[in-house]
Design a protein around this motif. Structure first.
Motif, PDB file in Angstrom:
ATOM      1  N   PRO A  77     -28.943  21.161  -9.122  1.00  0.00           N
ATOM      2  CA  PRO A  77     -28.498  19.776  -8.904  1.00  0.00           C
ATOM      3  C   PRO A  77     -28.517  19.420  -7.419  1.00  0.00           C
ATOM      4  N   SER A  78     -28.691  18.166  -7.139  1.00  0.00           N
ATOM      5  CA  SER A  78     -28.670  17.713  -5.746  1.00  0.00           C
ATOM      6  C   SER A  78     -27.276  17.891  -5.169  1.00  0.00           C
ATOM      7  N   GLN A  79     -27.214  18.130  -3.878  1.00  0.00           N
ATOM      8  CA  GLN A  79     -25.955  18.326  -3.176  1.00  0.00           C
ATOM      9  C   GLN A  79     -25.849  17.325  -2.030  1.00  0.00           C
ATOM     10  N   GLU A  80     -24.668  17.260  -1.431  1.00  0.00           N
ATOM     11  CA  GLU A  80     -24.462  16.320  -0.333  1.00  0.00           C
ATOM     12  C   GLU A  80     -25.403  16.609   0.828  1.00  0.00           C
ATOM     13  N   SER A  81     -25.713  17.896   1.034  1.00  0.00           N
ATOM     14  CA  SER A  81     -26.637  18.245   2.112  1.00  0.00           C
ATOM     15  C   SER A  81     -28.031  17.673   1.852  1.00  0.00           C
ATOM     16  N   ASN A  82     -28.415  17.572   0.585  1.00  0.00           N
ATOM     17  CA  ASN A  82     -29.704  16.958   0.244  1.00  0.00           C
ATOM     18  C   ASN A  82     -29.691  15.468   0.563  1.00  0.00           C
ATOM     19  N   ILE A  83     -28.569  14.824   0.287  1.00  0.00           N
ATOM     20  CA  ILE A  83     -28.432  13.396   0.587  1.00  0.00           C
ATOM     21  C   ILE A  83     -28.524  13.161   2.089  1.00  0.00           C
ATOM     22  N   ASP A  84     -27.871  14.035   2.861  1.00  0.00           N
ATOM     23  CA  ASP A  84     -27.928  13.929   4.320  1.00  0.00           C
ATOM     24  C   ASP A  84     -29.366  14.070   4.817  1.00  0.00           C
ATOM     25  N   LYS A  85     -30.087  15.021   4.266  1.00  0.00           N
ATOM     26  CA  LYS A  85     -31.470  15.261   4.703  1.00  0.00           C
ATOM     27  C   LYS A  85     -32.368  14.085   4.321  1.00  0.00           C
ATOM     28  N   LEU A  86     -32.206  13.575   3.095  1.00  0.00           N
ATOM     29  CA  LEU A  86     -33.011  12.429   2.669  1.00  0.00           C
ATOM     30  C   LEU A  86     -32.730  11.216   3.551  1.00  0.00           C
ATOM     31  N   TYR A  87     -31.468  11.033   3.936  1.00  0.00           N
ATOM     32  CA  TYR A  87     -31.122   9.903   4.786  1.00  0.00           C
ATOM     33  C   TYR A  87     -31.766  10.042   6.166  1.00  0.00           C
ATOM     34  N   GLN A  88     -31.747  11.259   6.703  1.00  0.00           N
ATOM     35  CA  GLN A  88     -32.379  11.494   7.999  1.00  0.00           C
ATOM     36  C   GLN A  88     -33.876  11.192   7.935  1.00  0.00           C
ATOM     37  N   GLN A  89     -34.486  11.549   6.815  1.00  0.00           N
ATOM     38  CA  GLN A  89     -35.913  11.282   6.645  1.00  0.00           C
ATOM     39  C   GLN A  89     -36.173   9.795   6.390  1.00  0.00           C
ATOM     40  N   LEU A  90     -35.196   9.121   5.783  1.00  0.00           N
ATOM     41  CA  LEU A  90     -35.353   7.705   5.469  1.00  0.00           C
ATOM     42  C   LEU A  90     -35.390   6.836   6.720  1.00  0.00           C
ATOM     43  N   ALA A  91     -34.550   7.154   7.701  1.00  0.00           N
ATOM     44  CA  ALA A  91     -34.353   6.264   8.845  1.00  0.00           C
ATOM     45  C   ALA A  91     -35.659   5.832   9.516  1.00  0.00           C
ATOM     46  N   PRO A  92     -36.529   6.763   9.937  1.00  0.00           N
ATOM     47  CA  PRO A  92     -37.767   6.301  10.594  1.00  0.00           C
ATOM     48  C   PRO A  92     -38.685   5.525   9.658  1.00  0.00           C
TER      49      PRO A  92
END
Length: 269
Positions: A77-92
């Protein structure tokens, strides 16, 4: 005691003032999930639209079909750390897409002129972070949109549908009462933000998330196709609780007149 009158209009950005069809967030989210090996549909991506962008990712992963796909690809299952990483990748990615979709919605510049003539303050909130919108704000100003206040999602405690960003507008613009404010948005989350702040709310339907079509795509439709698309979009937002629903912000002026009428009669949001 004089009756209350409107003092401020607080707008959303994407799908309301700029980016007809709210295309920029859609493309960025779909790309960041694709880079993680997950194919998501436009419909799935639009469900949390209007929320702060990390929360948007979280809510997408809470959708059963997306979570199943995530576990199939990543083995757990996805974890909060995955959400953090996806958000970091989303920004640019998000910044690139926003810069590509900063054209104002037709009529927005004329509306700002009319609001100034009525001595109304102009505020704004957004689900974007401040970093994401810097280029968009500069482009919007060149096209005639310069609000008195801009509050990004990372500048107020509690993301939409919470009231913090809308209330920060009230404080910074020194508005005497929240009932003298109108929140204009194209998403349910943004309308709930306005309600939770105690404001009048107006949902714009055809220029934003509910329709999802770019301006070129909308204009290319036949009159019958526009009718069908319009009915579908209005149905998506009819239960969001907005006091008024309009096609786009060019239709806002009669709503402001009616709200002033209701305020004069002692009515409140």
């Amino acid at each position: 005691m004089e009756p209350l009158q409107l003092k401020a209009v607080i707008f959303d950005w994407a799908g309301t003032l700029v980016d007809f069809g709210s295309r920029a967030p859609l493309r960025a989210f779909m790309q960041v999930f694709a880079d993680a090996g997950i194919t998501v549909s436009e419909e799935q991506t639009r469900i949390p639209m209007g929320t702060e962008k990390k929360e948007h990712i979280r809510r997408m992963l809470q959708q059963e079909s997306i979570q199943v796909s995530w576990q199939e690809v990543h083995g757990r299952p996805s974890q909060e750390s995955n959400i953090d990483k996806l958000y970091q990748q989303l920004a640019p990615l998000q910044i690139q897409e926003i810069d590509k979709h900063s054209q104002i919605v037709p009529g927005a510049d004329k509306l700002f002129i009319h609001l100034r003539e009525r001595n109304l303050r102009i505020g704004s909130t957004t689900g974007y972070s401040r970093e994401m919108i810097e280029g968009m704000l500069a482009n919007a100003q060149q096209q005639g949109l310069k609000p008195d206040c801009v509050v990004a999602a990372d500048e107020a405690a509690g993301a939409r549908p919470g009231p913090a960003a809308a209330l920060k507008n009230v404080i910074e613009m020194e508005i005497p009462s929240v009932s003298q404010c109108v929140k204009v948005d194209d998403t349910a989350a943004g309308i709930h933000e306005g309600h939770n702040a105690g404001m009048w709310t107006v949902a714009v339907v055809l220029s934003g998330n509910a329709s999802g079509l770019s301006l070129d795509s909308w204009q290319a439709l036949s009159e019958e196709e526009k009718r069908i698309q319009s009915c579908s979009a209005y149905q998506k937002l009819e239960s969001c609780g907005a006091h008024y629903l309009i096609d786009n912000i060019s239709k806002l002026e009669p709503v402001l007149v009616d709200i002033n009428r209701r305020l004069a009669l002692g009515q409140r949001p």
